[in-house]
Every structure is written in C-alpha cells, then in structure tokens.
Design a protein around this motif. Structure first.
Motif, short mmCIF file in Angstrom:
data_model
loop_
_atom_site.label_atom_id
_atom_site.label_comp_id
_atom_site.label_asym_id
_atom_site.label_seq_id
_atom_site.Cartn_x
_atom_site.Cartn_y
_atom_site.Cartn_z
N LEU A 193 0.46 21.97 -27.47
CA LEU A 193 1.37 22.37 -26.41
C LEU A 193 1.46 23.89 -26.31
O LEU A 193 1.34 24.47 -25.22
N ILE A 194 1.67 24.56 -27.45
CA ILE A 194 1.84 26.01 -27.44
C ILE A 194 0.55 26.72 -27.01
O ILE A 194 0.59 27.75 -26.34
N SER A 195 -0.60 26.15 -27.35
CA SER A 195 -1.88 26.78 -26.96
C SER A 195 -2.01 26.88 -25.46
O SER A 195 -2.69 27.77 -24.93
N GLY A 196 -1.35 25.96 -24.75
CA GLY A 196 -1.43 25.98 -23.29
C GLY A 196 -0.73 27.15 -22.66
O GLY A 196 -0.88 27.38 -21.44
N LEU A 197 0.02 27.92 -23.43
CA LEU A 197 0.69 29.11 -22.92
C LEU A 197 -0.19 30.35 -23.02
O LEU A 197 0.19 31.42 -22.55
N GLY A 198 -1.35 30.21 -23.66
CA GLY A 198 -2.21 31.36 -23.89
C GLY A 198 -3.22 31.60 -22.78
O GLY A 198 -3.69 30.65 -22.14
N THR A 199 -3.55 32.87 -22.56
CA THR A 199 -4.65 33.22 -21.66
C THR A 199 -5.98 33.00 -22.36
O THR A 199 -6.90 32.41 -21.81
N THR A 200 -6.05 33.47 -23.61
CA THR A 200 -7.20 33.19 -24.48
C THR A 200 -6.67 32.79 -25.84
O THR A 200 -5.58 33.21 -26.25
N VAL A 201 -7.44 31.99 -26.56
CA VAL A 201 -7.05 31.53 -27.90
C VAL A 201 -8.19 31.81 -28.85
O VAL A 201 -9.31 31.32 -28.66
N ASP A 202 -7.92 32.63 -29.88
CA ASP A 202 -8.93 32.94 -30.89
C ASP A 202 -8.84 32.00 -32.08
O ASP A 202 -9.85 31.63 -32.67
N ALA A 203 -7.61 31.62 -32.46
CA ALA A 203 -7.43 30.75 -33.62
C ALA A 203 -6.05 30.10 -33.54
O ALA A 203 -5.12 30.62 -32.91
N VAL A 204 -5.94 28.95 -34.19
CA VAL A 204 -4.68 28.22 -34.27
C VAL A 204 -4.35 28.03 -35.75
O VAL A 204 -5.18 27.51 -36.51
N ARG A 205 -3.16 28.45 -36.15
CA ARG A 205 -2.72 28.30 -37.53
C ARG A 205 -1.39 27.54 -37.55
O ARG A 205 -0.44 27.92 -36.87
N CYS A 206 -1.35 26.47 -38.34
CA CYS A 206 -0.13 25.69 -38.53
C CYS A 206 0.31 25.84 -39.97
O CYS A 206 -0.49 25.62 -40.89
N GLN A 207 1.55 26.20 -40.18
CA GLN A 207 2.06 26.44 -41.52
C GLN A 207 3.25 25.53 -41.82
O GLN A 207 4.12 25.35 -40.97
N GLU A 208 3.27 24.98 -43.03
CA GLU A 208 4.49 24.42 -43.60
C GLU A 208 4.86 25.30 -44.77
O GLU A 208 4.07 25.45 -45.70
N ILE A 209 6.04 25.89 -44.73
CA ILE A 209 6.52 26.79 -45.78
C ILE A 209 7.83 26.21 -46.30
O ILE A 209 8.83 26.19 -45.58
N PHE A 210 7.82 25.71 -47.54
CA PHE A 210 8.98 24.97 -48.01
C PHE A 210 9.29 25.21 -49.49
O PHE A 210 8.38 25.41 -50.30
N ASP A 211 10.57 25.19 -49.78
CA ASP A 211 11.06 25.11 -51.16
C ASP A 211 11.14 23.64 -51.52
O ASP A 211 12.00 22.91 -51.03
N TYR A 212 10.25 23.20 -52.40
CA TYR A 212 10.16 21.77 -52.71
C TYR A 212 11.28 21.27 -53.61
O TYR A 212 11.39 20.07 -53.85
N SER A 213 12.12 22.18 -54.10
CA SER A 213 13.25 21.71 -54.89
C SER A 213 14.27 20.98 -54.02
O SER A 213 15.17 20.31 -54.53
N THR A 214 14.14 21.09 -52.69
CA THR A 214 15.05 20.39 -51.79
C THR A 214 14.58 18.97 -51.50
O THR A 214 15.29 18.21 -50.84
N TYR A 215 13.37 18.60 -51.96
CA TYR A 215 12.84 17.27 -51.68
C TYR A 215 13.45 16.26 -52.64
O TYR A 215 13.51 16.48 -53.84
N ASP A 216 13.85 15.14 -52.09
CA ASP A 216 14.41 14.05 -52.90
C ASP A 216 13.27 13.11 -53.31
O ASP A 216 13.34 11.91 -53.11
N GLN A 217 12.21 13.69 -53.87
CA GLN A 217 11.05 12.91 -54.30
C GLN A 217 10.49 13.53 -55.58
O GLN A 217 9.42 14.13 -55.58
#
Length: 359
Positions: A149-173
């Motif tokens: 969806l977000i890529s559709g806002l670009g005139t040109t796209v060189d790369a796509v990066r998706c990040q998950e950044i998390f403190d895993y001490s909050t996970y109930d697992q």
C-alpha cells in the motif's frame, strides 16, 4: 450472522474471542480449549472481559465441528506443533468451515508452500467446501499489504524495508522467547528460530508476496544474522532474570535479491532489555513497533504502534493480527471455497464497528 468458533484461548485466542464478539456479522458459536481447567468456563472470562458471552468452553472437537460452524478462528499455536495444527485445520475445513489462522508460516505464501502442506488442505477444500486464509502481523500485514500500500505513494521505489523492533520481555510466551529465539541462553546455544534457512522458511513467503505485488522477479533470498550478549544481568517484569553474557539481542534480515541487490528486506531487531545493542534501530516510543521504509522518491517511513491488554505492545500486535483475520471471515464466506493469501483477501474498513463499545 455467521456462526464462528474460536479454537484456542491463549494470546491470539483471547483477542479472537473479543474480535468475534465485536464483529457485526459474526456470532460466537463455540470455544475449543485444550486445558481441562478451562472446560466449562464462559468465553468472556477466557477473553479477559467482564460479563458473559453465554458460550461455555469445551474440549469436544468432534461435537463442535459436527454442529456445522461456518467459520473457525484457529488460534492454537503451530510454532512447535505444526503437524498437529495442520491436522486440526484440515479437519475444520473438511467440516465445511472457513478457517483463518496465523499458525502455519509456510502457508502465508500458499502458492509456494511445500506440497505436503498444500495437498491436504486442497483435498479438504474439495471434500468439505471450506476455505483457508493464513496471515498475521509479522509475518503478516506488516510485511505484505502495508508495504505494498505505502509503495503506491512513491514516484520511484529503490527498496522496501519492513522492520519489527520489539522488546521481547513483553511477550507472554516464555518458551518461545527463551528457547525458540534464545534469549537468556549462552551465546553458543543455537536457537531453532535462528538456524540457517529457518528465517527464510518463516519470512521468505512475505518477501515473495511483496515481489509478486511489485511485479518483480527475485534472483534469490539471502539471510543475515547478528547476536549480542547482555553486558549486565537484567530483571524483567514479565519473564524474570536474564544473566550477563547470555543472548540479549538479535538482529536478522531476510533479503529479496533483485538484479543482484537486496531490494526487499524484512528485518527483525529483538531485545530482551533496552540496554542491549543500543546502536541498533529502536522503536519511536515504548516497547515496540512495526515500521515500513520505502527508499526512493520520495522516501517514505511509516511506523505502526498498537497496544492492548493494559498498554501492552505485544498484545496490541496480536490484536491487529486477529483484526486482519477475523475481519476477513465474511469476505471469505461470500467467496468460493479455496486456499487464499494476503494478496487475494482485501483489508477492509471497520464497517459497522465505529462507536461499537467492546465488552
């Protein structure tokens, strides 16, 4: 109203019960549990909300499926029991139900899933007339429909990066965090989730979905991995102590290579404490976020922070995964029986939910 069963009442199941109850087109028709202590309890108690839903939990799978539910939210884990999860899901599809689940990573990109997974599902669809849609947050909407969806806002796209950044001490697992990912383990311990090729098994499908959505061919998929030890012993609120010298942070990438360059990247930056690997990317605020960066013209960066169950970011992420899945049920019921992926199933607005108070 679409009779819907929630199968499993852990982290995903709790959110699923609340989501089904709140959806204007769905009716909670059953709750399946494994723990004998939960049998007979009202679904509202298992969902962590006040009042009653009027549906008691049971462990009688045969009876629940024999009643002919139109949909099943399969919320039981598939991380350490993939064969059992597949058997359960196939059983529900064969009973004629639309099934939505985050449990089987290899089926996120169902077109490229191993035949030993696809064939039982396709056979069950042909026999029972049900459907299957597998999705989540990461893997899931955070690295399929959101970046596209977000890529559709670009005139040109060189790369796509998706990040998950998390403190895993909050996970109930705790088992997943300590043993699958290896937090608190000696640095020579091999976490199963970080073994060579496993990140690609889990997130490679998302790279392929993005590539398909962008209309590009991948040369290959590569992995990178970095791990850091804790410099000091830390004590976390949810999961206790993690000793100095043990694994405290993990950073890896699953890279889609296009014309020799990493153009589609799914990156995870995971800590057990904020003090570890302070030079690595951090969330804009709080304990975690999902971020999409579109390198190109213009450069676009979008971060999503969700909270639930007392401002918990992990619970918030789970709730968004559930929202995606439960929100797809009525679309799937109207569609023909089949095996679907995230590019098939639209993300739809919360029609009928505005101002609808959650219990």
């Amino acid at each position: 109203m679409i009779p819907t069963v929630v199968w499993g009442t852990g982290n995903i199941g709790r959110a699923s019960l609340r989501a089904v109850d709140a959806h204007p087109a769905l009716e909670l028709a059953g709750v399946l549990v494994h723990d004998p202590a939960k049998v007979g309890r009202d679904a509202a108690a298992l969902a962590g909300v006040d009042g009653e839903f009027g549906v008691a939990a049971t462990d009688d799978v045969e009876a629940v499926l024999a009643a002919g539910p139109r949909a099943v939210v399969y919320a039981a884990s598939g991380d350490i029991r993939p064969a059992e999860a597949l058997a359960d899901i196939v059983r529900a599809i064969r009973a004629g139900a639309v099934v939505v689940t985050p449990a089987l990573y290899a089926l996120y990109d169902q077109r490229n899933a191993p035949e030993e997974l696809r064939e039982p599902v396709l056979a069950a669809i042909a026999e029972g007339g049900g459907s299957l849609f597998v999705s989540g947050v990461d893997p899931g909407w955070g690295n399929d429909i959101l970046p596209l969806l977000i890529s559709g806002l670009g005139t040109t796209v060189d790369a796509v990066r998706c990040q998950e950044i998390f403190d895993y001490s909050t996970y109930d697992q705790p088992d997943s965090v300590r043993y699958l990912v290896g937090m608190g383990q000696p640095m020579d311990y091999q976490p199963p989730m970080l073994a060579p090729s496993v990140p690609t098994m889990v997130w490679g499908g998302q790279v392929r979905l993005i590539a398909r959505g962008l209309g590009v061919d991948l040369d290959e998929i590569r992995e990178t991995l970095d791990r850091r030890p804790l410099e000091e012993t830390v004590t976390t609120r949810a999961m206790g102590e993690f000793e100095a010298g043990t694994q405290g942070a993990v950073r890896f990438e699953v890279q889609g290579i296009v014309d020799g360059e990493p153009r589609i990247v799914i990156e995870h930056v995971t800590r057990i404490h904020a003090s570890c690997a302070p030079d690595w990317p951090k969330p804009p605020s709080g304990d975690g976020a999902h971020r999409v960066i579109i390198e190109g013209r213009p450069r676009i960066e979008v971060s999503v922070e969700a909270t639930d169950e007392g401002e918990n970011r992990s619970a918030g992420g789970n709730a968004t995964a559930v929202g995606r899945l439960v929100g797809a049920i009525d679309w799937l019921v109207d569609a023909k029986p089949g095996l679907y992926d995230a590019l098939d199933v639209p993300l739809r607005p919360a029609t009928g939910k505005l101002g609808r108070s959650a219990r």
